[in-house]
Write a protein that holds these residues in place. Structure first.
Motif, PDB file in Angstrom:
ATOM      1  N   ARG A 181       0.838  -1.198   0.000  1.00  0.00           N
ATOM      2  CA  ARG A 181       0.000   0.000   0.000  1.00  0.00           C
ATOM      3  C   ARG A 181       0.878   1.255   0.000  1.00  0.00           C
ATOM      4  N   ARG A 185       4.367   3.125  -0.995  1.00  0.00           N
ATOM      5  CA  ARG A 185       5.380   3.029  -2.038  1.00  0.00           C
ATOM      6  C   ARG A 185       6.783   2.774  -1.511  1.00  0.00           C
ATOM      7  N   ASP A 208     -10.192  -1.595   6.891  1.00  0.00           N
ATOM      8  CA  ASP A 208     -10.451  -1.109   5.539  1.00  0.00           C
ATOM      9  C   ASP A 208      -9.856  -2.006   4.465  1.00  0.00           C
ATOM     10  N   VAL A 209      -8.947  -2.888   4.853  1.00  0.00           N
ATOM     11  CA  VAL A 209      -8.397  -3.832   3.878  1.00  0.00           C
ATOM     12  C   VAL A 209      -8.684  -5.281   4.315  1.00  0.00           C
ATOM     13  N   GLU A 263       0.834   0.106   7.830  1.00  0.00           N
ATOM     14  CA  GLU A 263      -0.064   0.358   6.702  1.00  0.00           C
ATOM     15  C   GLU A 263      -1.456   0.791   7.154  1.00  0.00           C
ATOM     16  N   ILE A 290      -4.528   2.973   8.452  1.00  0.00           N
ATOM     17  CA  ILE A 290      -4.845   4.376   8.187  1.00  0.00           C
ATOM     18  C   ILE A 290      -5.156   5.130   9.475  1.00  0.00           C
ATOM     19  N   GLU A 341       0.189  39.293  -2.027  1.00  0.00           N
ATOM     20  CA  GLU A 341       0.662  40.406  -2.842  1.00  0.00           C
ATOM     21  C   GLU A 341       0.078  41.724  -2.364  1.00  0.00           C
ATOM     22  N   GLU A 342      -1.091  41.644  -1.763  1.00  0.00           N
ATOM     23  CA  GLU A 342      -1.773  42.879  -1.377  1.00  0.00           C
ATOM     24  C   GLU A 342      -2.836  42.565  -0.329  1.00  0.00           C
ATOM     25  N   ILE A 348      -4.802  39.489  -1.945  1.00  0.00           N
ATOM     26  CA  ILE A 348      -4.545  38.884  -3.247  1.00  0.00           C
ATOM     27  C   ILE A 348      -3.369  37.930  -3.067  1.00  0.00           C
ATOM     28  N   ASP A 365       4.693  31.262  -9.571  1.00  0.00           N
ATOM     29  CA  ASP A 365       4.835  31.462 -11.014  1.00  0.00           C
ATOM     30  C   ASP A 365       3.928  32.566 -11.541  1.00  0.00           C
ATOM     31  N   GLY A 366       3.460  33.405 -10.599  1.00  0.00           N
ATOM     32  CA  GLY A 366       2.838  34.642 -11.043  1.00  0.00           C
ATOM     33  C   GLY A 366       1.328  34.665 -11.168  1.00  0.00           C
ATOM     34  N   TYR A 367       0.634  33.569 -10.862  1.00  0.00           N
ATOM     35  CA  TYR A 367      -0.828  33.616 -10.903  1.00  0.00           C
ATOM     36  C   TYR A 367      -1.342  34.370  -9.690  1.00  0.00           C
ATOM     37  N   ARG A 368      -2.437  35.065  -9.871  1.00  0.00           N
ATOM     38  CA  ARG A 368      -2.981  35.877  -8.790  1.00  0.00           C
ATOM     39  C   ARG A 368      -4.479  35.643  -8.670  1.00  0.00           C
ATOM     40  N   TRP A 369      -4.965  35.627  -7.442  1.00  0.00           N
ATOM     41  CA  TRP A 369      -6.410  35.575  -7.243  1.00  0.00           C
ATOM     42  C   TRP A 369      -6.760  36.152  -5.863  1.00  0.00           C
ATOM     43  N   PRO A 370      -7.994  36.617  -5.744  1.00  0.00           N
ATOM     44  CA  PRO A 370      -8.404  37.219  -4.469  1.00  0.00           C
ATOM     45  C   PRO A 370      -8.904  36.163  -3.481  1.00  0.00           C
ATOM     46  N   ILE A 388      -7.276  42.631  -9.703  1.00  0.00           N
ATOM     47  CA  ILE A 388      -7.187  41.355 -10.423  1.00  0.00           C
ATOM     48  C   ILE A 388      -7.991  41.451 -11.713  1.00  0.00           C
ATOM     49  N   GLU A 422      -6.249  36.148 -15.643  1.00  0.00           N
ATOM     50  CA  GLU A 422      -5.656  35.120 -14.768  1.00  0.00           C
ATOM     51  C   GLU A 422      -6.161  33.730 -15.150  1.00  0.00           C
ATOM     52  N   ASN A 461     -11.040   2.136   0.188  1.00  0.00           N
ATOM     53  CA  ASN A 461     -11.428   1.738   1.538  1.00  0.00           C
ATOM     54  C   ASN A 461     -12.605   0.787   1.465  1.00  0.00           C
ATOM     55  N   LEU A 520     -14.246  -0.465   3.833  1.00  0.00           N
ATOM     56  CA  LEU A 520     -15.243  -0.267   4.886  1.00  0.00           C
ATOM     57  C   LEU A 520     -16.481   0.464   4.388  1.00  0.00           C
ATOM     58  N   PHE A 546      -4.739  -6.700  -3.834  1.00  0.00           N
ATOM     59  CA  PHE A 546      -4.645  -6.040  -2.537  1.00  0.00           C
ATOM     60  C   PHE A 546      -5.873  -6.326  -1.679  1.00  0.00           C
ATOM     61  N   PHE A 547      -7.054  -6.241  -2.298  1.00  0.00           N
ATOM     62  CA  PHE A 547      -8.283  -6.422  -1.522  1.00  0.00           C
ATOM     63  C   PHE A 547      -8.819  -7.850  -1.590  1.00  0.00           C
TER      64      PHE A 547
END
Lengths: 662, 174
Positions: free
Chosen positions: A145, A147, A247-248, A279, A281, A590-591, A598, A603-608, B3, B8, B68, B70, B146-147
């Motif tokens: 499960r 890696r 769960d498994v 493993e 959860i 930024e503001e 903002i 990489d320069g993207y902006r949003w409120p 903006i 954007e 899952n 469950l 796996f299951f």
């Protein structure tokens, strides 16, 4: 009559009166153990990559042996196969050949030198093994499960029988090395637990099928090891009381209890009650799990078997295990992490020095390091894994006694203070606050167990009092004060600065600062942006989310919790998700404007983002007073967050090391 | 600075589609490399299918922690179907999982840029659907193991040129 290795008389010690049940003997197999304390086998990655014991490993174990004051002290689980499929850690000790016996004997001797009972653990890591080879082995080739683990090869019947033989041979070597007790590790996803679990054992032969079939290999190992060790060596096993793998489709609790009964019938002399898999959860031992959360499982285990039951798992303080042993719901108190943080923890309990215990903060840094092939270390204990280095364990008294001014009574300053005072310096700690603890005063208000971080300050306070550190609280250190006092050395442990937000609108009234929020000094709106996605920002975001506020986390790090070790970070990420906290990483503000802020990505993207409060948790190094000290020609050290803003661990480690050197 | 939302969003949208475009084109560039190394005797479809298996094996690993049992068999199957649809979505398709007949989930893809990329790089567009099916089958091998259940996925409908829709049926074998 059961044999007793060493005589211990606890009757004159205050801890034996306060916790009488912890310091009463217990019979395990044909051996009487003087008390109910056990240092449980813990990997440390301190051995050579070929599996040979090192000086560091021996010194590490001896310190823990001193700590158990006559109780059980188990060395880490050894791997058993030359092919190294069962090896789960790069620095795990090996025992697949007689050539390892001399090294193992050094550990047994070190434990005996402290008059403790030496335990030897057999551990094939199964599906979490093969750290140095391409494939691990298991009852069935169930995909991994996680890696980080290697692909699993299904074992043939001959492989199974070879593993049984390897356990028996290794047990014989352990006894030859001088160990007094043998333990079989069947927990958290290691080979034996793989055979027991319906999740990982799909075999149709006699080693699979129902729970008796899945326990067949375990029974053969217990019986073979018992026979090889003889009647004087108790043989125990660590088994999951709950796998937490619903769960498994792992084992049910009823099946787990059946494994306990089968192990007892096979001849096990005790069972160490564990739970969870790597493993799984579900969290088991992190700080967000309350102490004593799992102790009911020991009681349930005792209802199913008559042999002694041992248990660890978030039992960091002696009162609960003492009470449970007294109530007949537990037989022995096991410890791993609490004795990593303070190897002498039970000894201090016995001697009535509980205020001198450095408590584990359940951060799991020790585990995170092991899984990443690094030697053991401890977040809170700077000496851990340095036990073979006398500079760390027993710092020399200072040759030139100095008057030391430490500016800042946070964890870094306090750690440095007691260590310097212990070495004979005259130490004065100044803080403009009227209380000690620095920014931990605020940090401990974060949810999910962060109040436990304060135990560090409790320990440091006791040590400062013990070594005669003088405090000047409520005293702001100025250039003038430094000139007046003219100390020989100044240690700046002033903590970080929280720089002003230097963006358009950064001086808007809605912009407030972390410490003011965490201490409750400023009101916070319902719609909040926390700026800074390291641990302080996360703690603040969760603190506010728990109050029902809508929280957005914005920060420059590539991922939130960049400075939190991976074995704990996942908890924070889950809590953030559950609390509906939006996290924008790799981003800055930024503001600030009337409506909110903002956000600007790397990489320069902006949003409120709408908000009514912006909380700044970004920190910078603190250069104040540095110039003043240097201009007077006074020896200067800068430690903790004042040097580089990091975390509690860095503060403690910095403080300890400068305290050793100054 | 105020903006300009349209600007954007346009930038983000272009970047996303550029990245998706590169996923497909990179696949076919590497396919070309593999064919050159494999020599004239190699069958392009075999190379494509083998690549799909390797992709599936890799992607399957990341899928395991997200399932899952469950939640019950029906919810398990739907969640798995959504995960498969999401994989398609990340790679530029528009796909969704929906409940089919009892014990089955249908994954319906109504837009798929892969046939266009295949055409651009001279690969037969029919290969796209077969590779998609093979990739999902490989993912399911690990999930099934796996299951400890048997899951299957079948291509029910595919329009090679990416118009119309592709439908796959995910179900548990009794």
């Amino acid at each position: 009559m059961a044999r007793r290795l060493y005589e211990w008389d606890y009757s004159t010690h205050p801890g034996a009166k306060r916790y009488p049940h912890l310091f009463t003997p217990i019979q395990i197999g044909n051996l009487t153990v003087p008390n109910r304390i056990k240092y449980a086998a813990t990997e440390d990655n301190l051995n050579s990559h070929e599996g040979f014991v090192t000086d560091a490993g021996v010194a590490y174990m001896r310190k823990r042996a001193e700590g158990v004051v006559g109780g059980l002290c188990f060395m880490q689980g050894v791997y058993l196969d030359k092919a190294r499929q069962g090896q789960g850690y790069v620095g795990q000790a090996a025992c697949w050949d007689d050539k390892f016996i001399p090294g193992l004997k050094r550990i047994a001797d070190a434990i005996h030198a402290e008059r403790a009972v030496a335990g030897f653990q057999l551990m094939d890591c199964g599906r979490v093994g093969a750290v140095e080879v391409d494939y691990c082995h298991g009852p069935s080739a169930v995909p991994q499960r996680l890696r980080i683990f290697k692909p699993v090869q299904e074992m043939t019947k001959a492989d199974v029988q070879a593993v049984v033989r390897q356990h028996i041979d290794a047990a014989r070597r352990g006894v030859a090395a001088g160990f007094d007790m043998v333990e079989i590790s069947g927990i958290v996803g290691y080979l034996i637990s793989n055979f027991i679990s319906s999740y990982t054992n799909r075999r149709q032969d006699e080693y699979g099928g129902d729970i008796r079939g899945r326990m067949r290999m375990v029974v053969e190992i217990i019986q073979g090891v018992k026979q090889a060790c003889g009647p004087d060596i108790p043989v125990g096993i660590r088994l999951c009381s709950e796998e937490l793998l619903d769960d498994v489709r792992g084992n049910t609790p009823a099946e787990s209890m059946e494994t306990y009964r089968i192990a007892e019938q096979a001849g096990a002399d005790y069972i160490s009650c564990t739970l969870g898999w790597q493993e799984s959860i579900y969290p088991v031992i992190s700080r967000d799990i309350p102490m004593g959360n799992w102790i009911h499982l020991a009681k349930r285990a005792k209802q199913h078997v008559r042999i002694p039951i041992q248990m660890a798992y978030r039992l960091f303080k002696p009162d609960l295990p003492n009470a449970k042993i007294g109530a007949g719901e537990l037989d022995m108190w096991e410890m791993c992490r609490s004795m990593i943080a303070d190897p002498l923890m039970p000894k201090k309990v016995l001697e009535g020095r509980e205020n001198e215990i450095r408590h584990c903060v359940a951060c799991n840094l020790c585990l995170a390091r092991l899984f990443r092939d690094a030697p053991m270390t401890c977040y809170i204990n700077p000496v851990c894994a340095h036990e073979s280095n006398p500079e760390f364990t027993d710092p020399k008294p200072a040759q030139d006694k100095k008057r030391i001014m430490i500016v800042g009574a946070g964890p870094a300053g306090l750690e440095c203070a007691y260590m310097a005072a212990r070495r004979g310096h005259e130490v004065h700690v100044y803080d403009r606050r009227k209380t000690i603890g620095g920014t931990l005063n605020e940090a401990r208000n974060a949810p999910y167990g962060d109040d436990e971080l304060w135990t560090c300050v409790g320990f440091q306070q006791a040590m400062c009092a013990k070594h005669g550190v003088e405090f000047h609280l409520g005293a702001e250190v100025s250039e003038q004060l430094i000139q007046d006092e003219l100390p020989d050395t100044v240690v700046l442990a002033t903590g970080p600065v929280y720089p002003k937000l230097t963006v358009p609108g950064g001086d808007h009234p809605k912009v407030v600062y972390l410490l003011d929020v965490m201490s409750g000094r400023v009101p916070v709106g319902q719609n909040v942006v926390v700026y800074g996605n390291r641990k302080p920002g996360i703690g603040c975001a969760l603190h506010l989310a728990k109050q029902g506020k809508k929280v957005t986390l914005v920060g420059r790090e590539r991922s939130a919790g960049f400075d939190v070790n991976p074995s704990f970070k996942w908890r924070y990420l889950i809590y953030m998700r559950q609390a509906g906290i939006n996290a924008y990483s790799d981003s800055t503000i930024e503001e600030v404007n009337e409506g909110g802020i903002i956000v600007k990505t790397y990489d320069g993207y902006r949003w409120p983002v709408n908000c009514d409060t912006v909380i700044v948790s970004e920190r910078e190094a603190n250069a104040s007073l540095k110039q003043a000290v240097q201009s007077e020609g006074i020896e200067l050290f800068v430690i903790g967050d004042a040097l580089v803003p990091r975390n509690l661990s860095s503060a403690v480690h910095d403080g300890y090391r400068i305290g050793m050197r100054v | 600075m105020p903006i300009d939302a349209e600007k954007e969003i346009t930038r983000l949208w272009r970047a996303l589609h550029g990245a998706q475009d590169e996923i497909g084109k990179t696949f076919y560039r590497w396919r070309q490399v593999a064919l050159e190394f494999a020599g004239p005797g190699a069958k392009p479809l075999d190379v494509g299918l083998r690549a799909a298996e390797i992709f599936g094996k890799e992607i399957g690993k990341s899928l395991l922690p997200r399932q899952n049992w469950l939640k019950g068999e029906e919810a398990f199957l739907m969640n798995l179907g959504r995960c498969l649809a999401d994989i398609w979505g990340v790679e530029g398709g528009i796909a969704a999982a929906e409940k089919g007949m009892a014990g089955e989930v249908l994954i319906r893809c109504t837009r798929d840029p892969w046939p266009s990329w295949a055409k651009e790089y001279g690969a037969p567009m029919e290969e796209v659907a077969l590779c998609r099916e093979r990739m999902f089958q490989t993912i399911l091998e690990d999930v099934s193991a796996f299951f400890n259940i048997r899951l299957r996925i079948e291509l029910q409908k595919a329009i090679a040129r990416g118009q119309g829709e592709t439908v796959m049926r995910l179900y548990k074998v009794a």
